[in-house]
Design a protein around this motif. Structure first.
Motif, mmCIF file in Angstrom:
data_model
loop_
_atom_site.group_PDB
_atom_site.id
_atom_site.type_symbol
_atom_site.label_atom_id
_atom_site.label_comp_id
_atom_site.label_asym_id
_atom_site.label_seq_id
_atom_site.Cartn_x
_atom_site.Cartn_y
_atom_site.Cartn_z
ATOM 1 N N LEU A 238 -12.374 6.490 13.627
ATOM 2 C CA LEU A 238 -12.024 6.970 14.968
ATOM 3 C C LEU A 238 -11.653 5.824 15.906
ATOM 4 O O LEU A 238 -11.059 6.040 16.962
ATOM 5 N N GLN A 239 -12.014 4.613 15.516
ATOM 6 C CA GLN A 239 -11.626 3.427 16.291
ATOM 7 C C GLN A 239 -10.399 2.745 15.692
ATOM 8 O O GLN A 239 -10.029 1.646 16.103
ATOM 9 N N ALA A 240 -9.766 3.427 14.713
ATOM 10 C CA ALA A 240 -8.595 2.903 14.010
ATOM 11 C C ALA A 240 -8.921 1.639 13.204
ATOM 12 O O ALA A 240 -8.026 0.846 12.894
ATOM 13 N N LYS A 241 -10.185 1.478 12.836
ATOM 14 C CA LYS A 241 -10.598 0.345 11.993
ATOM 15 C C LYS A 241 -10.566 0.830 10.537
ATOM 16 O O LYS A 241 -11.583 0.956 9.874
ATOM 17 N N ASN B 68 -5.928 10.357 6.501
ATOM 18 C CA ASN B 68 -5.147 11.217 7.390
ATOM 19 C C ASN B 68 -4.879 10.537 8.727
ATOM 20 O O ASN B 68 -3.763 10.576 9.247
ATOM 21 N N SER B 69 -5.893 9.884 9.273
ATOM 22 C CA SER B 69 -5.742 9.219 10.572
ATOM 23 C C SER B 69 -4.791 8.036 10.501
ATOM 24 O O SER B 69 -4.182 7.668 11.510
ATOM 25 N N SER B 70 -4.656 7.449 9.325
ATOM 26 C CA SER B 70 -3.760 6.306 9.163
ATOM 27 C C SER B 70 -2.410 6.723 8.578
ATOM 28 O O SER B 70 -1.700 5.909 7.986
ATOM 29 N N SER B 71 -2.087 8.021 8.755
ATOM 30 C CA SER B 71 -0.783 8.568 8.365
ATOM 31 C C SER B 71 -0.519 8.486 6.860
ATOM 32 O O SER B 71 0.622 8.294 6.420
ATOM 33 N N ARG B 72 -1.585 8.671 6.085
ATOM 34 C CA ARG B 72 -1.441 8.705 4.621
ATOM 35 C C ARG B 72 -1.899 10.075 4.128
ATOM 36 O O ARG B 72 -2.846 10.214 3.352
ATOM 37 N N TYR C 127 -0.376 7.297 32.624
ATOM 38 C CA TYR C 127 0.176 6.186 31.841
ATOM 39 C C TYR C 127 -0.857 5.078 31.651
ATOM 40 O O TYR C 127 -1.011 4.538 30.543
ATOM 41 N N ASP C 128 -1.571 4.747 32.710
ATOM 42 C CA ASP C 128 -2.562 3.669 32.632
ATOM 43 C C ASP C 128 -3.623 3.950 31.570
ATOM 44 O O ASP C 128 -4.184 3.013 30.984
ATOM 45 N N ARG C 129 -3.906 5.220 31.335
ATOM 46 C CA ARG C 129 -4.900 5.591 30.325
ATOM 47 C C ARG C 129 -4.276 5.724 28.935
ATOM 48 O O ARG C 129 -4.831 5.256 27.945
ATOM 49 N N PHE C 130 -3.104 6.357 28.864
ATOM 50 C CA PHE C 130 -2.472 6.589 27.569
ATOM 51 C C PHE C 130 -2.030 5.295 26.899
ATOM 52 O O PHE C 130 -2.033 5.191 25.677
ATOM 53 N N VAL C 131 -1.636 4.299 27.690
ATOM 54 C CA VAL C 131 -1.152 3.054 27.106
ATOM 55 C C VAL C 131 -2.271 2.317 26.370
ATOM 56 O O VAL C 131 -2.010 1.442 25.524
ATOM 57 N N LEU C 132 -3.519 2.683 26.656
ATOM 58 C CA LEU C 132 -4.663 2.072 25.964
ATOM 59 C C LEU C 132 -5.039 2.832 24.695
ATOM 60 O O LEU C 132 -5.909 2.397 23.953
ATOM 61 N N ASP C 133 -4.379 3.979 24.462
ATOM 62 C CA ASP C 133 -4.678 4.819 23.305
ATOM 63 C C ASP C 133 -3.764 4.417 22.151
ATOM 64 O O ASP C 133 -2.566 4.723 22.145
ATOM 65 N N HIS C 134 -4.324 3.723 21.170
ATOM 66 C CA HIS C 134 -3.531 3.191 20.050
ATOM 67 C C HIS C 134 -2.770 4.294 19.328
ATOM 68 O O HIS C 134 -1.592 4.133 18.980
ATOM 69 N N TRP C 135 -3.444 5.435 19.100
ATOM 70 C CA TRP C 135 -2.800 6.518 18.343
ATOM 71 C C TRP C 135 -1.591 7.049 19.098
ATOM 72 O O TRP C 135 -0.514 7.242 18.519
ATOM 73 N N ARG D 210 6.843 10.142 24.337
ATOM 74 C CA ARG D 210 5.988 10.743 25.369
ATOM 75 C C ARG D 210 5.509 9.674 26.346
ATOM 76 O O ARG D 210 5.556 9.866 27.566
ATOM 77 N N ILE D 211 5.065 8.552 25.814
ATOM 78 C CA ILE D 211 4.590 7.457 26.660
ATOM 79 C C ILE D 211 5.722 6.946 27.553
ATOM 80 O O ILE D 211 5.530 6.700 28.753
ATOM 81 N N ALA D 212 6.927 6.810 26.964
ATOM 82 C CA ALA D 212 8.065 6.314 27.735
ATOM 83 C C ALA D 212 8.439 7.283 28.857
ATOM 84 O O ALA D 212 8.759 6.856 29.983
ATOM 85 N N ARG D 213 8.402 8.580 28.576
ATOM 86 C CA ARG D 213 8.733 9.578 29.596
ATOM 87 C C ARG D 213 7.726 9.536 30.752
ATOM 88 O O ARG D 213 8.105 9.618 31.925
ATOM 89 N N ILE D 214 6.445 9.417 30.408
ATOM 90 C CA ILE D 214 5.415 9.352 31.437
ATOM 91 C C ILE D 214 5.609 8.118 32.305
ATOM 92 O O ILE D 214 5.514 8.181 33.541
ATOM 93 N N LYS D 215 5.926 6.993 31.671
ATOM 94 C CA LYS D 215 6.154 5.758 32.427
ATOM 95 C C LYS D 215 7.346 5.889 33.357
ATOM 96 O O LYS D 215 7.285 5.491 34.533
ATOM 97 N N GLU D 216 8.428 6.483 32.852
ATOM 98 C CA GLU D 216 9.613 6.679 33.677
ATOM 99 C C GLU D 216 9.327 7.632 34.833
ATOM 100 O O GLU D 216 9.736 7.400 35.973
ATOM 101 N N SER D 217 8.596 8.711 34.536
ATOM 102 C CA SER D 217 8.283 9.697 35.586
ATOM 103 C C SER D 217 7.360 9.110 36.651
ATOM 104 O O SER D 217 7.376 9.547 37.798
ATOM 105 N N ALA D 218 6.569 8.109 36.256
ATOM 106 C CA ALA D 218 5.683 7.440 37.204
ATOM 107 C C ALA D 218 6.449 6.461 38.090
ATOM 108 O O ALA D 218 5.904 5.953 39.080
ATOM 109 N N GLY D 219 7.716 6.183 37.701
ATOM 110 C CA GLY D 219 8.511 5.250 38.477
ATOM 111 C C GLY D 219 8.219 3.812 38.153
ATOM 112 O O GLY D 219 8.565 2.903 38.928
#
Length: 287
Positions: A49-52, A87-91, A259-267, A275-284
């Motif tokens: 769950l920590q992507a380790k 599954n979490s590591s896209s396998r 955006y400030d929260r999602f950018v810290l979410d590795h997954w 999605r991240i790019a759209r949120i950043k653009e919408s935030a200006g």
């Protein structure tokens, strides 16, 4: 022996890992091989769950060496957690056979809870929408018939609901999310009730019932503002509602908080860059 499953906090896997590692140190000399093997599978889950992922696989290698034919529950849990890490590591191709092993062994041994867990994971990992729905419905049917599997009903209503969203069946999804919400209220876990309310509100927005959605999301925001970890998902939905209500300027700070929260979410960063790019653009915010 300490009930390590009761120590789980899925929202804080790093803290859970620390608890489990402390228990691991205490239990290694106990001679209870089954307990140790099961605990190792949950250490691995907290690491996944920590992507380790590499660390999680090494932990599962330790568990695997302890497994014997008579340790049925430990074997099922090993299959489940090895599958979850894949599954979490896209396998997914590596994960699916492990979930099938867990399902079959769970059915054979009447370990209802773990059998439903395996079926619900197949409903996530399978390659096509049709196969995912088939497994979700199989899990739901089994859970409704088996008392020890019934605790999964909330999760299954949720998963099938999102499958309906994916296929555009929004009214069917809304009905299932409402059922999930009622089930979660009976269970009484504030975190799962929160998620169920958020899911209902999101689908209300998708069906055009924006005012109703906005009202629920504002209630959820008031709840998160009482904690130290406001939900980026609530900020995102409030921002989307404000856009639909033609309140673009009001939406910007909510997109920014999100955006400030999602950018810290590795997954999310890895799997949903658009999605991240759209949120950043919408935030200006500038790139």
């Amino acid at each position: 022996m300490v009930d390590f499953d009761a120590q789980w906090d899925y929202n804080h896997p790093e803290e859970t890992e620390r608890k489990f590692m402390s228990l691991l140190t205490q239990s290694e000399d106990s001679g209870n091989v089954g307990y140790l093997a099961e605990l190792l599978t949950q250490v691995a889950r907290s690491q996944g769950l920590q992507a380790k992922y590499e660390t999680a696989h090494k932990t599962l290698d330790r568990a695997e060496k302890l497994l014997t034919k008579d340790l049925v529950v430990a074997r099922i849990r090993y299959f489940l957690e090895r599958g979850r890490v894949f599954n979490s590591s896209s396998r997914q191709l590596d994960a699916i056979p492990l979930f099938l092993n867990a399902w079959e062994l769970g059915i054979q041994s009447n370990e209802q809870h773990y059998a439903v867990d395996a079926a619900h994971m197949l409903g996530i990992a399978e390659s096509t929408q049709e196969k995912r729905m088939e497994w979700n419905l199989k899990a739901l049917d089994y859970a409704e018939k088996c008392p020890k599997g019934s605790r999964w009903l909330g999760s299954l209503y949720n998963n099938i609901g999102w499958a309906h969203v994916e296929s555009g069946k929004l009214e069917e999804a809304l009905e299932l999310f409402m059922r999930a919400l009622e089930f979660r209220k009976v269970q009484g876990n504030p975190n799962t009730v929160f998620i169920a309310k958020w899911s209902v509100a999101k689908v209300l927005r998708l069906t055009g019932r924006v005012d109703e959605s906005f009202a629920i999301q504002k209630e959820l925001l008031a709840e998160t503002e009482q904690t130290t970890e406001p939900s980026g998902y609530v900020y995102e939905e409030i921002a989307e509602c404000l856009l639909l209500l033609n309140r673009k300027e009001e939406a910007r700070p909510y997109f920014s908080f999100c955006y400030d929260r999602f950018v810290l979410d590795h997954w999310l960063v890895t799997n949903e860059p658009e999605r991240i790019a759209r949120i950043k653009e919408s935030a200006g915010q500038s790139f």
